[in-house]
Scaffold this active site. Structure first.
Site, PDB file in Angstrom:
ATOM      1  CG  HIS A 139      10.291  48.453  26.084  1.00  0.00           C
ATOM      2  ND1 HIS A 139      10.057  48.905  24.802  1.00  0.00           N
ATOM      3  CD2 HIS A 139      11.211  47.458  25.966  1.00  0.00           C
ATOM      4  CE1 HIS A 139      10.800  48.204  23.956  1.00  0.00           C
ATOM      5  NE2 HIS A 139      11.500  47.319  24.643  1.00  0.00           N
TER       6      HIS A 139
ATOM      7  CG  HIS B 161      16.545  48.041  23.784  1.00  0.00           C
ATOM      8  ND1 HIS B 161      15.581  48.913  24.252  1.00  0.00           N
ATOM      9  CD2 HIS B 161      15.877  46.925  23.376  1.00  0.00           C
ATOM     10  CE1 HIS B 161      14.390  48.358  24.126  1.00  0.00           C
ATOM     11  NE2 HIS B 161      14.543  47.141  23.593  1.00  0.00           N
TER      12      HIS B 161
ATOM     13  CG  ASP C  88      14.495  44.103  25.759  1.00  0.00           C
ATOM     14  OD1 ASP C  88      13.594  44.940  25.978  1.00  0.00           O
ATOM     15  OD2 ASP C  88      14.879  43.798  24.616  1.00  0.00           O
TER      16      ASP C  88
ATOM     17  CG  HIS D 142      12.115  39.069  25.154  1.00  0.00           C
ATOM     18  ND1 HIS D 142      12.271  40.074  26.081  1.00  0.00           N
ATOM     19  CD2 HIS D 142      12.032  39.688  23.937  1.00  0.00           C
ATOM     20  CE1 HIS D 142      12.279  41.250  25.459  1.00  0.00           C
ATOM     21  NE2 HIS D 142      12.145  41.034  24.168  1.00  0.00           N
TER      22      HIS D 142
END
Length: 289
Positions: A79, A236, A240, A263
């Site tokens: 973030h 969001h 990321d 991720h």
């Protein structure tokens, strides 16, 4: 266009979403061509610094964690990294007195606010970009992420959850879009049943409705204030993605498309890009049309 850093240091306090521990974080100006460096001030060793680079990413299970060769690590950096990218900060030293970046409200907005309060300083070095020259793709079953040549940064991202609270959401982000206005305040999210399990394993110790969107077993959003956007979930995930891709150390110029990214996927894409020197070239803003 020139590289930029902060005009002055700026600090915050907050808890780690997984450790539940309160930490202080300070973003400081840095010299040209420094990149983004983390320093663990709670460790009195000359080995307490970690370059925020894709090759230092050591864990991607619940967030992005970076580590150095001495096993010093900082977790949940994505973030903050997204905020640095969104505010066009090329060089910064981030001092933190614990192992995890504060979760704040679960978005990048508090970090954007910090950077805006500190102000930006242009530096005497040209800003560089990584221009993608051919398609690079990572695929795992029905999940995929790839980038293709483009003169601008564009992203077409889709998420697909069985939960009716989320469902299938798509978002297109173009060069005309504003990260700080449209993406930065989208919060992280999780399912209550998963959070309860994680807490039993010593994780998610700092998770609350103040820093995450919570969804129950009936597919209901439990936060009293509700959602900030109907498609906050995919926003969001885009946040990321930007944060993870900035561990490249440079802004990537490409048309990026992703479906059910993570991720791990984001990091794998960077490894694949940099493993093939014919897939990219470094350019300045004057070389972009």
């Amino acid at each position: 266009m020139q590289q930029s850093t902060l005009l002055k240091p700026v600090s915050c306090y907050g808890i780690g979403v997984h450790t539940g521990k309160r930490t202080q974080l300070t973003i400081e100006p840095a010299k040209e061509n420094t990149g983004i460096i983390f320093i663990r001030t709670d460790i009195s060793s000359e080995n307490n610094y970690i370059e925020a680079s894709y090759y230092n990413v050591s864990d991607t299970l619940l967030s992005t964690t970076i580590s150095n060769n001495h096993k010093i690590q900082v977790s949940t950096i994505e973030h903050l990294m997204a905020a640095l990218w969104g505010c066009s900060i090329d060089n910064a030293v981030i001092k933190i007195d614990g192992p995890e970046v504060p979760i704040m409200d679960g978005s990048s907005k508090p970090f954007v606010f910090m950077i805006e309060c500190a102000g930006k300083k242009l530096q005497n070095a040209p800003k560089k970009y990584l221009k993608i020259l051919k398609e690079i793709k990572v695929v795992n079953k029905d999940c995929e992420l790839y980038c293709t040549p483009s003169e601008h940064i564009t992203v077409d991202l889709t998420i697909d959850f069985s939960s009716k609270a989320i469902g299938k959401q798509n978002l297109n982000f173009g060069v005309q879009e504003s990260f700080t206005k449209n993406i930065a305040d989208a919060r992280t999210f999780g399912f209550i049943k998963d959070v309860e399990y994680l807490k039993s394993k010593g994780l998610a110790q700092g998770a609350s409705f103040e820093n995450a969107i919570g969804i129950d077993e009936h597919d209901k959003v439990l936060n009293p204030s509700g959602l900030r956007y109907a498609d906050e979930f995919v926003r969001h995930k885009l946040l990321d993605l930007f944060g993870d891709l900035y561990t490249s150390g440079i802004s990537i110029v490409s048309a990026i498309k992703g479906y059910k990214t993570s991720h791990a996927f984001n990091n794998e894409l960077l490894h694949k890009i940099f493993s093939d020197t014919t897939s990219y070239k470094f350019v300045t803003s004057n070389e972009l049309s």
